[in-house]
Scaffold this motif. Structure first.
Motif, PDB file in Angstrom:
ATOM      1  N   ARG A  24       6.205   3.255   1.461  1.00  0.00           N
ATOM      2  CA  ARG A  24       5.503   2.564   2.557  1.00  0.00           C
ATOM      3  C   ARG A  24       5.012   3.570   3.592  1.00  0.00           C
ATOM      4  NH1 ARG A  24       9.999  -2.157   2.765  1.00  0.00           N
ATOM      5  NH2 ARG A  24       9.065  -3.502   1.172  1.00  0.00           N
ATOM      6  N   ARG A  25       5.863   4.587   3.864  1.00  0.00           N
ATOM      7  CA  ARG A  25       5.488   5.610   4.842  1.00  0.00           C
ATOM      8  C   ARG A  25       4.274   6.408   4.339  1.00  0.00           C
ATOM      9  NH1 ARG A  25      10.406   7.528   5.411  1.00  0.00           N
ATOM     10  NH2 ARG A  25      10.079   9.354   4.134  1.00  0.00           N
ATOM     11  N   TRP A  26       4.304   6.743   3.049  1.00  0.00           N
ATOM     12  CA  TRP A  26       3.195   7.526   2.448  1.00  0.00           C
ATOM     13  C   TRP A  26       1.882   6.759   2.622  1.00  0.00           C
ATOM     14  CZ3 TRP A  26      -0.767   7.466  -1.011  1.00  0.00           C
ATOM     15  CH2 TRP A  26      -1.204   8.683  -1.548  1.00  0.00           C
ATOM     16  N   VAL A  27       1.908   5.481   2.339  1.00  0.00           N
ATOM     17  CA  VAL A  27       0.685   4.677   2.427  1.00  0.00           C
ATOM     18  C   VAL A  27       0.227   4.576   3.888  1.00  0.00           C
ATOM     19  CG1 VAL A  27      -0.251   2.331   2.113  1.00  0.00           C
ATOM     20  CG2 VAL A  27       1.061   3.425   0.276  1.00  0.00           C
ATOM     21  N   PHE A  28       1.177   4.373   4.797  1.00  0.00           N
ATOM     22  CA  PHE A  28       0.847   4.321   6.231  1.00  0.00           C
ATOM     23  C   PHE A  28       0.188   5.633   6.664  1.00  0.00           C
ATOM     24  CE2 PHE A  28       2.083   5.132  10.667  1.00  0.00           C
ATOM     25  CZ  PHE A  28       1.454   4.053  11.267  1.00  0.00           C
ATOM     26  N   GLU A  29       0.790   6.753   6.223  1.00  0.00           N
ATOM     27  CA  GLU A  29       0.244   8.068   6.604  1.00  0.00           C
ATOM     28  C   GLU A  29      -1.126   8.339   5.963  1.00  0.00           C
ATOM     29  OE1 GLU A  29       3.472  10.617   5.477  1.00  0.00           O
ATOM     30  OE2 GLU A  29       4.582  10.240   7.338  1.00  0.00           O
ATOM     31  N   HIS A  30      -1.462   7.571   4.947  1.00  0.00           N
ATOM     32  CA  HIS A  30      -2.787   7.690   4.324  1.00  0.00           C
ATOM     33  C   HIS A  30      -3.711   6.571   4.794  1.00  0.00           C
ATOM     34  CE1 HIS A  30      -0.603  10.581   1.918  1.00  0.00           C
ATOM     35  NE2 HIS A  30      -1.758  11.055   1.503  1.00  0.00           N
ATOM     36  N   GLY A  31      -3.472   6.109   6.002  1.00  0.00           N
ATOM     37  CA  GLY A  31      -4.371   5.151   6.647  1.00  0.00           C
ATOM     38  C   GLY A  31      -4.374   3.773   6.012  1.00  0.00           C
ATOM     39  N   ASN A  32      -3.301   3.428   5.311  1.00  0.00           N
ATOM     40  CA  ASN A  32      -3.237   2.131   4.601  1.00  0.00           C
ATOM     41  C   ASN A  32      -4.441   1.936   3.684  1.00  0.00           C
ATOM     42  OD1 ASN A  32      -0.768   1.311   5.757  1.00  0.00           O
ATOM     43  ND2 ASN A  32      -1.857   0.702   7.621  1.00  0.00           N
ATOM     44  N   ARG A  33      -4.851   3.035   3.061  1.00  0.00           N
ATOM     45  CA  ARG A  33      -5.945   2.993   2.078  1.00  0.00           C
ATOM     46  C   ARG A  33      -5.424   3.655   0.806  1.00  0.00           C
ATOM     47  NH1 ARG A  33     -11.102   2.549   3.279  1.00  0.00           N
ATOM     48  NH2 ARG A  33     -11.721   4.261   1.927  1.00  0.00           N
ATOM     49  N   ALA A  34      -4.939   2.846  -0.119  1.00  0.00           N
ATOM     50  CA  ALA A  34      -4.323   3.462  -1.301  1.00  0.00           C
ATOM     51  C   ALA A  34      -4.239   2.515  -2.494  1.00  0.00           C
ATOM     52  CB  ALA A  34      -2.909   3.938  -0.953  1.00  0.00           C
ATOM     53  N   VAL A  35      -4.245   3.138  -3.668  1.00  0.00           N
ATOM     54  CA  VAL A  35      -3.903   2.444  -4.902  1.00  0.00           C
ATOM     55  C   VAL A  35      -2.476   2.904  -5.222  1.00  0.00           C
ATOM     56  CG1 VAL A  35      -4.464   2.085  -7.330  1.00  0.00           C
ATOM     57  CG2 VAL A  35      -6.300   2.571  -5.693  1.00  0.00           C
ATOM     58  N   VAL A  36      -1.567   1.956  -5.339  1.00  0.00           N
ATOM     59  CA  VAL A  36      -0.164   2.303  -5.564  1.00  0.00           C
ATOM     60  C   VAL A  36       0.259   1.693  -6.897  1.00  0.00           C
ATOM     61  CG1 VAL A  36       2.160   2.252  -4.590  1.00  0.00           C
ATOM     62  CG2 VAL A  36       0.170   2.146  -3.065  1.00  0.00           C
ATOM     63  N   GLU A  37       0.762   2.543  -7.792  1.00  0.00           N
ATOM     64  CA  GLU A  37       1.137   2.038  -9.118  1.00  0.00           C
ATOM     65  C   GLU A  37       2.642   2.110  -9.342  1.00  0.00           C
ATOM     66  OE1 GLU A  37       0.945   4.737 -12.495  1.00  0.00           O
ATOM     67  OE2 GLU A  37      -0.488   5.935 -11.353  1.00  0.00           O
ATOM     68  N   GLY A  38       3.162   1.144 -10.093  1.00  0.00           N
ATOM     69  CA  GLY A  38       4.592   1.163 -10.393  1.00  0.00           C
ATOM     70  C   GLY A  38       5.029  -0.057 -11.164  1.00  0.00           C
ATOM     71  N   ARG A  39       6.217  -0.582 -10.796  1.00  0.00           N
ATOM     72  CA  ARG A  39       6.767  -1.754 -11.476  1.00  0.00           C
ATOM     73  C   ARG A  39       6.981  -2.917 -10.505  1.00  0.00           C
ATOM     74  NH1 ARG A  39       6.389   2.004 -14.463  1.00  0.00           N
ATOM     75  NH2 ARG A  39       7.419   2.401 -16.457  1.00  0.00           N
ATOM     76  N   ASP A  40       7.185  -2.560  -9.219  1.00  0.00           N
ATOM     77  CA  ASP A  40       7.561  -3.581  -8.224  1.00  0.00           C
ATOM     78  C   ASP A  40       6.653  -3.503  -7.003  1.00  0.00           C
ATOM     79  OD1 ASP A  40       8.325  -1.082  -7.348  1.00  0.00           O
ATOM     80  OD2 ASP A  40      10.158  -1.777  -6.385  1.00  0.00           O
ATOM     81  N   ILE A  41       5.460  -2.962  -7.161  1.00  0.00           N
ATOM     82  CA  ILE A  41       4.602  -2.725  -5.991  1.00  0.00           C
ATOM     83  C   ILE A  41       4.111  -4.053  -5.399  1.00  0.00           C
ATOM     84  CG2 ILE A  41       2.622  -1.456  -5.063  1.00  0.00           C
ATOM     85  CD1 ILE A  41       4.982   0.250  -6.274  1.00  0.00           C
ATOM     86  N   GLY A  42       3.566  -4.918  -6.273  1.00  0.00           N
ATOM     87  CA  GLY A  42       3.068  -6.208  -5.780  1.00  0.00           C
ATOM     88  C   GLY A  42       4.185  -7.182  -5.433  1.00  0.00           C
ATOM     89  N   SER A  43       5.344  -7.008  -6.054  1.00  0.00           N
ATOM     90  CA  SER A  43       6.426  -7.966  -5.814  1.00  0.00           C
ATOM     91  C   SER A  43       7.322  -7.575  -4.642  1.00  0.00           C
ATOM     92  CB  SER A  43       7.280  -8.129  -7.085  1.00  0.00           C
ATOM     93  OG  SER A  43       7.767  -6.881  -7.513  1.00  0.00           O
ATOM     94  N   VAL A  44       7.563  -6.271  -4.443  1.00  0.00           N
ATOM     95  CA  VAL A  44       8.548  -5.840  -3.435  1.00  0.00           C
ATOM     96  C   VAL A  44       7.969  -4.880  -2.395  1.00  0.00           C
ATOM     97  CG1 VAL A  44      10.724  -4.576  -3.108  1.00  0.00           C
ATOM     98  CG2 VAL A  44      10.468  -6.122  -5.063  1.00  0.00           C
ATOM     99  N   VAL A  45       7.294  -3.834  -2.847  1.00  0.00           N
ATOM    100  CA  VAL A  45       6.899  -2.764  -1.916  1.00  0.00           C
ATOM    101  C   VAL A  45       5.761  -3.235  -1.004  1.00  0.00           C
ATOM    102  CG1 VAL A  45       6.289  -0.327  -1.698  1.00  0.00           C
ATOM    103  CG2 VAL A  45       7.580  -1.093  -3.689  1.00  0.00           C
ATOM    104  N   PHE A  46       4.722  -3.824  -1.614  1.00  0.00           N
ATOM    105  CA  PHE A  46       3.591  -4.348  -0.837  1.00  0.00           C
ATOM    106  C   PHE A  46       3.269  -5.773  -1.278  1.00  0.00           C
ATOM    107  CE2 PHE A  46       2.909   0.280  -0.566  1.00  0.00           C
ATOM    108  CZ  PHE A  46       2.917   0.410   0.814  1.00  0.00           C
ATOM    109  N   PRO A  47       4.147  -6.735  -0.909  1.00  0.00           N
ATOM    110  CA  PRO A  47       3.892  -8.120  -1.322  1.00  0.00           C
ATOM    111  C   PRO A  47       2.614  -8.687  -0.698  1.00  0.00           C
ATOM    112  CG  PRO A  47       5.823  -7.974   0.122  1.00  0.00           C
ATOM    113  CD  PRO A  47       5.412  -6.578  -0.191  1.00  0.00           C
ATOM    114  N   ASP A  48       2.123  -8.032   0.392  1.00  0.00           N
ATOM    115  CA  ASP A  48       0.878  -8.490   1.021  1.00  0.00           C
ATOM    116  C   ASP A  48      -0.320  -7.618   0.631  1.00  0.00           C
ATOM    117  OD1 ASP A  48       2.243 -10.482   2.349  1.00  0.00           O
ATOM    118  OD2 ASP A  48       2.773  -9.153   4.020  1.00  0.00           O
ATOM    119  N   ALA A  49      -0.222  -6.922  -0.480  1.00  0.00           N
ATOM    120  CA  ALA A  49      -1.335  -6.061  -0.926  1.00  0.00           C
ATOM    121  C   ALA A  49      -2.619  -6.884  -0.994  1.00  0.00           C
ATOM    122  CB  ALA A  49      -1.013  -5.470  -2.293  1.00  0.00           C
ATOM    123  N   ASP A  50      -3.742  -6.216  -0.718  1.00  0.00           N
ATOM    124  CA  ASP A  50      -5.037  -6.921  -0.720  1.00  0.00           C
ATOM    125  C   ASP A  50      -5.415  -7.363  -2.130  1.00  0.00           C
ATOM    126  OD1 ASP A  50      -6.024  -6.351   2.158  1.00  0.00           O
ATOM    127  OD2 ASP A  50      -5.166  -4.483   1.429  1.00  0.00           O
TER     128      ASP A  50
END
Ligand code: DC
Length: 215
Positions: free
Chosen positions: A113-139
């Motif tokens: 979350r910190r990494w994405v914030f430091e990148h201006g909240n402009r990012a593609v984030v890949e994983g297993r739980d990104i949409g479910s846990v890390v960024f449930p409000d992803a665009d």
């Protein structure tokens, strides 16, 4: 497209998440965070530390003490480029176990979350739980799937191992990642599911770009 945009890309091993995420990030000039590489780098640190992997507290202590970053396509552990080392067989076979520890996940989720914030909240984030846990409000949330044979074909091409061995390893890791108690691999609510079995990865990139252009 809005100034701030977070795109979550989840799915099992070998489905093409990294290639697709990189392509989409490049197209929109967004940051790209490969969280699997972070779990791998944390696992490498645990292996190098020599702590007992069954001791969840000791493992968590190691993970709390490391500095992880991703920049210019490199994954860095305490400042050193470990992009190759994290693909070793030793790391691949230990990573599911390390990433199933709840406290380890807390530490890495905060980092992501910190990494994405430091990148201006402009990012593609890949994983297993990104949409479910890390960024449930992803665009935009994307869940990629492909049948196991096709995923093994894509991975054996990458890793140079034979098809049967790769397929067995992929299925073992998927089963573990999907059934663990904490943040299992799952289709997040609101995710666009793309079955990539009969698509080329550039076609998948185009589909995700088309979805992202609508948000
Ligand atoms: O995407 P990958 O194969 O490099 O991921 C390595 C491992 O990390 C995978 O077995 C599951 C774990 N992982 C996770 O638990 N959560 C994430 N967000 C990303 C990866």
């Amino acid at each position: 497209m809005a100034d701030e945009i977070v795109i979550a890309v989840d799915g099992p091993s070998g489905v093409g998440k990294s290639t697709v995420s990189r392509g989409v990030a490049r197209h929109f000039r967004l940051g790209h965070l490969d969280t699997g590489a972070l779990y791998r780098a944390a696992t490498l640190a645990v292996l190098e530390s020599g702590v007992d992997r069954d001791d969840a507290e000791a493992v968590t202590e190691v993970v709390r003490g490391i500095d992880l970053d991703q920049a210019d396509g490199e994954t860095r552990l305490n400042g050193a480029d470990v992009s190759r080392a994290i693909r070793s067989e030793a790391v691949t076979s230990a990573v599911s176990e390390v990433s199933a520890i709840e406290e380890v996940r807390h530490v890495l989720v905060e980092m992501q979350r910190r990494w994405v914030f430091e990148h201006g909240n402009r990012a593609v984030v890949e994983g297993r739980d990104i949409g479910s846990v890390v960024f449930p409000d992803a665009d935009l949330k994307v869940y990629l799937t492909a049948d196991p044979d096709e995923r093994a074909r894509r991975r054996s091409g990458e890793a140079g191992t034979d098809h049967g061995t790769t397929r067995a390893a992929i299925e073992r890791r998927d089963a573990f990642d999907s059934t663990r108690a904490v943040s299992p691999l799952t289709v997040a609510e609101g995710a666009v599911v793309i079955d990539t079995t009969h698509l080329t990865l550039p076609e998948v990139v185009d589909l995700v770009i088309a979805e992202a252009s609508l948000v």
